[in-house]
Design a protein around this motif. Sequence first.
Motif, PDB file in Angstrom:
ATOM      1  N   ILE A   1      45.291  40.240  67.505  1.00 29.34           N
ATOM      2  CA  ILE A   1      46.660  40.748  67.661  1.00 29.34           C
ATOM      3  C   ILE A   1      46.917  41.890  66.672  1.00 29.34           C
ATOM      4  CG2 ILE A   1      47.690  38.979  66.161  1.00 29.34           C
ATOM      5  CD1 ILE A   1      50.121  39.088  68.159  1.00 29.34           C
ATOM      6  N   PHE A   2      46.310  41.809  65.506  1.00 31.14           N
ATOM      7  CA  PHE A   2      46.523  42.892  64.532  1.00 31.14           C
ATOM      8  C   PHE A   2      45.789  44.164  64.973  1.00 31.14           C
ATOM      9  CE2 PHE A   2      47.518  39.824  60.745  1.00 31.14           C
ATOM     10  CZ  PHE A   2      48.715  39.502  61.352  1.00 31.14           C
TER      11      PHE A   2
ATOM     12  N   ILE B   1      48.046  45.762  67.347  1.00 28.85           N
ATOM     13  CA  ILE B   1      49.145  46.439  66.641  1.00 28.85           C
ATOM     14  C   ILE B   1      48.656  47.776  66.094  1.00 28.85           C
ATOM     15  CG2 ILE B   1      50.531  46.346  64.516  1.00 28.85           C
ATOM     16  CD1 ILE B   1      50.958  43.326  65.128  1.00 28.85           C
TER      17      ILE B   1
ATOM     18  N   PHE C   1      52.448  46.715  57.912  1.00 27.54           N
ATOM     19  CA  PHE C   1      53.616  46.571  58.786  1.00 27.54           C
ATOM     20  C   PHE C   1      54.384  45.324  58.374  1.00 27.54           C
ATOM     21  CE2 PHE C   1      51.614  43.192  61.394  1.00 27.54           C
ATOM     22  CZ  PHE C   1      50.272  43.394  61.058  1.00 27.54           C
ATOM     23  N   LEU C   2      55.667  45.287  58.750  1.00 16.72           N
ATOM     24  CA  LEU C   2      56.496  44.131  58.383  1.00 16.72           C
ATOM     25  C   LEU C   2      56.036  42.889  59.123  1.00 16.72           C
ATOM     26  CD1 LEU C   2      60.151  45.546  58.376  1.00 16.72           C
ATOM     27  CD2 LEU C   2      58.577  45.265  56.427  1.00 16.72           C
ATOM     28  N   ASP C   3      56.028  41.771  58.407  1.00 19.11           N
ATOM     29  CA  ASP C   3      55.792  40.482  59.061  1.00 19.11           C
ATOM     30  C   ASP C   3      56.980  40.182  59.968  1.00 19.11           C
ATOM     31  OD1 ASP C   3      55.676  37.561  59.552  1.00 19.11           O
ATOM     32  OD2 ASP C   3      54.003  37.632  58.144  1.00 19.11           O
ATOM     33  N   ILE C   4      56.666  39.802  61.182  1.00 19.34           N
ATOM     34  CA  ILE C   4      57.717  39.589  62.189  1.00 19.34           C
ATOM     35  C   ILE C   4      58.553  38.335  61.884  1.00 19.34           C
ATOM     36  CG2 ILE C   4      56.390  38.193  63.852  1.00 19.34           C
ATOM     37  CD1 ILE C   4      58.465  41.228  64.815  1.00 19.34           C
ATOM     38  N   ASN C   5      57.986  37.412  61.124  1.00 17.57           N
ATOM     39  CA  ASN C   5      58.703  36.187  60.712  1.00 17.57           C
ATOM     40  C   ASN C   5      58.746  36.150  59.184  1.00 17.57           C
ATOM     41  OD1 ASN C   5      59.025  35.018  63.390  1.00 17.57           O
ATOM     42  ND2 ASN C   5      56.810  34.748  63.336  1.00 17.57           N
TER      43      ASN C   5
ATOM     44  N   LEU D   1      52.690  42.854  55.744  1.00 18.60           N
ATOM     45  CA  LEU D   1      51.276  42.499  55.883  1.00 18.60           C
ATOM     46  C   LEU D   1      50.430  43.752  55.718  1.00 18.60           C
ATOM     47  CD1 LEU D   1      51.498  40.188  59.039  1.00 18.60           C
ATOM     48  CD2 LEU D   1      51.522  39.495  56.641  1.00 18.60           C
TER      49      LEU D   1
ATOM     50  N   LEU E   1      46.537  33.794  53.477  1.00 17.91           N
ATOM     51  CA  LEU E   1      46.406  32.515  54.178  1.00 17.91           C
ATOM     52  C   LEU E   1      45.385  32.671  55.311  1.00 17.91           C
ATOM     53  CD1 LEU E   1      49.445  32.546  52.934  1.00 17.91           C
ATOM     54  CD2 LEU E   1      49.749  30.581  54.417  1.00 17.91           C
ATOM     55  N   GLY E   2      45.794  33.390  56.324  1.00 17.20           N
ATOM     56  CA  GLY E   2      44.858  33.618  57.436  1.00 17.20           C
ATOM     57  C   GLY E   2      44.677  32.400  58.318  1.00 17.20           C
ATOM     58  N   LEU E   3      45.625  31.472  58.251  1.00 13.50           N
ATOM     59  CA  LEU E   3      45.491  30.256  59.058  1.00 13.50           C
ATOM     60  C   LEU E   3      45.950  30.471  60.496  1.00 13.50           C
ATOM     61  CD1 LEU E   3      46.790  27.700  56.407  1.00 13.50           C
ATOM     62  CD2 LEU E   3      44.426  28.085  57.141  1.00 13.50           C
ATOM     63  N   GLU E   4      46.733  31.539  60.712  1.00 12.21           N
ATOM     64  CA  GLU E   4      47.313  31.773  62.039  1.00 12.21           C
ATOM     65  C   GLU E   4      46.605  32.922  62.759  1.00 12.21           C
ATOM     66  OE1 GLU E   4      51.653  32.195  61.888  1.00 12.21           O
ATOM     67  OE2 GLU E   4      51.510  33.567  63.596  1.00 12.21           O
ATOM     68  N   VAL E   5      46.374  33.998  62.065  1.00 14.95           N
ATOM     69  CA  VAL E   5      45.779  35.188  62.700  1.00 14.95           C
ATOM     70  C   VAL E   5      44.392  35.445  62.089  1.00 14.95           C
ATOM     71  CG1 VAL E   5      46.014  37.666  63.096  1.00 14.95           C
ATOM     72  CG2 VAL E   5      48.048  36.196  63.163  1.00 14.95           C
TER      73      VAL E   5
ATOM     74  N   HIS F   1      49.573  39.112  52.486  1.00 15.04           N
ATOM     75  CA  HIS F   1      51.037  39.087  52.550  1.00 15.04           C
ATOM     76  C   HIS F   1      51.597  39.658  51.246  1.00 15.04           C
ATOM     77  CE1 HIS F   1      51.474  36.056  55.941  1.00 15.04           C
ATOM     78  NE2 HIS F   1      50.234  35.793  55.568  1.00 15.04           N
TER      79      HIS F   1
HETATM   80  P1  AMP Z   1      48.510  33.725  58.457  1.00 11.68           P
HETATM   81  O1  AMP Z   1      47.370  34.056  59.412  1.00 11.68           O
HETATM   82  O2  AMP Z   1      48.605  32.250  58.218  1.00 11.68           O
HETATM   83  O3  AMP Z   1      48.418  34.509  57.182  1.00 11.68           O
HETATM   84  O4  AMP Z   1      49.876  34.130  59.161  1.00 11.68           O
HETATM   85  C1  AMP Z   1      49.952  35.264  60.000  1.00 11.68           C
HETATM   86  C2  AMP Z   1      51.235  36.000  59.761  1.00 11.68           C
HETATM   87  O5  AMP Z   1      51.286  37.050  60.719  1.00 11.68           O
HETATM   88  C3  AMP Z   1      52.511  35.167  59.928  1.00 11.68           C
HETATM   89  O6  AMP Z   1      53.322  35.315  58.758  1.00 11.68           O
HETATM   90  C4  AMP Z   1      53.185  35.768  61.159  1.00 11.68           C
HETATM   91  O7  AMP Z   1      54.584  35.782  61.069  1.00 11.68           O
HETATM   92  C5  AMP Z   1      52.611  37.176  61.185  1.00 11.68           C
HETATM   93  N1  AMP Z   1      52.554  37.754  62.526  1.00 11.68           N
HETATM   94  C6  AMP Z   1      52.013  37.208  63.635  1.00 11.68           C
HETATM   95  N2  AMP Z   1      52.139  38.029  64.690  1.00 11.68           N
HETATM   96  C7  AMP Z   1      52.777  39.141  64.232  1.00 11.68           C
HETATM   97  C8  AMP Z   1      53.223  40.349  64.833  1.00 11.68           C
HETATM   98  N3  AMP Z   1      53.028  40.595  66.133  1.00 11.68           N
HETATM   99  N4  AMP Z   1      53.856  41.264  64.046  1.00 11.68           N
HETATM  100  C9  AMP Z   1      54.059  41.017  62.735  1.00 11.68           C
HETATM  101  N5  AMP Z   1      53.662  39.896  62.115  1.00 11.68           N
HETATM  102  C10 AMP Z   1      53.042  38.954  62.844  1.00 11.68           C
END
Ligand code: AMP
Length: 130
Positions: A4-5, A8, A27-31, A39, A85-89, A95
Amino acid sequence: MASIFSKIIAGEIPCYKIAEDERFFAFLDINPLAKGHTLVVPKQECDYVFDLDDELLGGLSVFAKKVAKAIEQVIPCKRIGVAVLGLEVPHAHVHLVPLQSEADISFAKPKLQLAKEEMEAVAEAIRAQL
Ligand code: AMP
Protein backbone atom coordinates in the motif's frame (compact mmCIF):
# COMPACT_ATOMS: atom_id res chain seq x y z
CA MET A 1 2.11 -7.33 -5.27
CA ALA A 2 3.00 -3.71 -4.50
CA SER A 3 2.55 -2.67 -0.88
CA ILE A 4 0.00 0.00 0.00
CA PHE A 5 2.90 2.36 0.67
CA SER A 6 4.39 1.67 -2.78
CA LYS A 7 0.98 2.54 -4.25
CA ILE A 8 1.00 5.79 -2.26
CA ILE A 9 4.52 6.58 -3.46
CA ALA A 10 3.46 5.86 -7.05
CA GLY A 11 0.47 8.20 -6.66
CA GLU A 12 -2.03 5.36 -7.17
CA ILE A 13 -3.50 5.93 -3.68
CA PRO A 14 -3.92 9.48 -2.34
CA CYS A 15 -2.00 10.71 0.67
CA TYR A 16 -1.21 13.89 2.56
CA LYS A 17 2.32 14.17 1.25
CA ILE A 18 5.01 15.85 3.32
CA ALA A 19 8.28 15.26 1.46
CA GLU A 20 10.06 13.13 -1.08
CA ASP A 21 13.54 12.59 -2.49
CA GLU A 22 15.02 9.88 -4.70
CA ARG A 23 15.00 7.28 -1.94
CA PHE A 24 12.45 8.29 0.68
CA PHE A 25 8.87 9.51 1.03
CA ALA A 26 6.96 11.02 3.96
CA PHE A 27 3.21 11.45 4.42
CA LEU A 28 0.70 11.89 7.23
CA ASP A 29 -0.55 8.77 8.95
CA ILE A 30 -4.20 8.44 8.04
CA ASN A 31 -5.08 7.32 11.60
CA PRO A 32 -2.91 9.69 13.63
CA LEU A 33 -1.99 9.34 17.29
CA ALA A 34 -1.42 13.11 17.33
CA LYS A 35 -1.82 15.93 14.86
CA GLY A 36 1.22 15.85 12.56
CA HIS A 37 1.84 12.09 13.00
CA THR A 38 3.92 11.29 9.94
CA LEU A 39 5.26 8.13 8.33
CA VAL A 40 8.67 8.05 6.66
CA VAL A 41 9.31 5.20 4.26
CA PRO A 42 12.06 4.07 1.91
CA LYS A 43 10.83 3.81 -1.66
CA GLN A 44 12.53 0.45 -1.90
CA GLU A 45 10.13 -2.23 -0.71
CA CYS A 46 11.41 -4.14 2.29
CA ASP A 47 9.12 -5.52 4.95
CA TYR A 48 11.33 -5.20 8.03
CA VAL A 49 13.21 -2.02 8.80
CA PHE A 50 16.19 -3.90 10.21
CA ASP A 51 16.55 -5.81 6.94
CA LEU A 52 17.37 -2.52 5.15
CA ASP A 53 21.00 -2.24 4.22
CA ASP A 54 23.05 -0.02 6.51
CA GLU A 55 23.32 2.85 4.06
CA LEU A 56 19.58 2.99 3.42
CA LEU A 57 18.77 2.69 7.13
CA GLY A 58 21.13 5.57 7.85
CA GLY A 59 19.60 7.62 5.05
CA LEU A 60 16.11 6.93 6.41
CA SER A 61 17.15 8.39 9.78
CA VAL A 62 18.63 11.50 8.20
CA PHE A 63 15.51 12.03 6.06
CA ALA A 64 13.29 11.46 9.13
CA LYS A 65 15.33 14.06 11.03
CA LYS A 66 14.58 16.73 8.43
CA VAL A 67 10.89 15.91 8.51
CA ALA A 68 10.84 15.85 12.32
CA LYS A 69 12.44 19.30 12.46
CA ALA A 70 9.72 20.61 10.15
CA ILE A 71 6.92 19.02 12.20
CA GLU A 72 8.36 20.66 15.35
CA GLN A 73 7.96 24.06 13.74
CA VAL A 74 4.25 23.49 13.19
CA ILE A 75 2.92 21.32 15.99
CA PRO A 76 3.43 22.51 19.57
CA CYS A 77 5.21 19.61 21.26
CA LYS A 78 8.07 18.78 23.60
CA ARG A 79 9.76 16.67 20.94
CA ILE A 80 9.08 14.24 18.15
CA GLY A 81 8.81 10.61 19.21
CA VAL A 82 10.00 7.87 16.90
CA ALA A 83 8.48 4.40 16.69
CA VAL A 84 8.88 1.41 14.44
CA LEU A 85 6.15 -1.22 14.50
CA GLY A 86 5.43 -2.59 11.07
CA LEU A 87 2.77 -4.94 12.39
CA GLU A 88 0.12 -3.68 9.95
CA VAL A 89 1.90 -2.66 6.75
CA PRO A 90 4.76 -4.87 5.50
CA HIS A 91 6.77 -2.01 4.04
CA ALA A 92 9.43 -0.60 6.35
CA HIS A 93 8.49 2.75 7.88
CA VAL A 94 9.16 5.01 10.83
CA HIS A 95 6.42 6.80 12.76
CA LEU A 96 7.14 10.40 13.79
CA VAL A 97 4.73 11.48 16.52
CA PRO A 98 4.65 14.92 18.17
CA LEU A 99 4.78 14.37 21.93
CA GLN A 100 3.51 16.30 24.90
CA SER A 101 3.64 13.21 27.07
CA GLU A 102 4.56 9.53 26.90
CA ALA A 103 0.89 8.65 26.42
CA ASP A 104 0.86 10.44 23.07
CA ILE A 105 2.79 7.57 21.49
CA SER A 106 0.63 4.77 22.84
CA PHE A 107 -0.57 2.80 19.83
CA ALA A 108 -3.22 1.16 22.01
CA LYS A 109 -5.20 4.37 22.44
CA PRO A 110 -7.97 5.48 20.06
CA LYS A 111 -6.71 7.32 16.99
CA LEU A 112 -7.65 10.92 16.26
CA GLN A 113 -10.40 11.70 13.78
CA LEU A 114 -9.23 14.73 11.84
CA ALA A 115 -11.18 16.31 9.01
CA LYS A 116 -9.69 16.14 5.52
CA GLU A 117 -9.29 19.94 5.56
CA GLU A 118 -7.35 19.75 8.83
CA MET A 119 -5.06 17.01 7.50
CA GLU A 120 -4.46 19.06 4.34
CA ALA A 121 -3.70 22.18 6.36
CA VAL A 122 -1.25 20.35 8.64
CA ALA A 123 0.53 18.75 5.69
CA GLU A 124 0.80 22.07 3.91
CA ALA A 125 2.15 23.81 7.01
CA ILE A 126 4.80 21.10 7.52
CA ARG A 127 5.76 21.18 3.84
CA ALA A 128 6.25 24.92 4.09
CA GLN A 129 8.99 24.33 6.69
CA LEU A 130 11.01 22.07 4.40
P1 AMP B 1 2.35 -0.41 11.48
O1 AMP B 1 2.61 -1.26 10.24
O2 AMP B 1 1.93 -1.25 12.64
O3 AMP B 1 3.53 0.47 11.80
O4 AMP B 1 1.12 0.55 11.17
C1 AMP B 1 0.91 1.08 9.88
C2 AMP B 1 0.47 2.51 9.97
O5 AMP B 1 0.17 2.92 8.64
C3 AMP B 1 -0.78 2.75 10.82
O6 AMP B 1 -0.50 3.78 11.77
C4 AMP B 1 -1.83 3.20 9.80
O7 AMP B 1 -2.70 4.18 10.30
C5 AMP B 1 -0.97 3.74 8.67
N1 AMP B 1 -1.61 3.65 7.36
C6 AMP B 1 -2.17 2.56 6.79
N2 AMP B 1 -2.66 2.84 5.57
C7 AMP B 1 -2.40 4.16 5.36
C8 AMP B 1 -2.67 5.06 4.30
N3 AMP B 1 -3.31 4.67 3.19
N4 AMP B 1 -2.26 6.36 4.43
C9 AMP B 1 -1.62 6.76 5.55
N5 AMP B 1 -1.33 5.95 6.58
C10 AMP B 1 -1.73 4.67 6.51
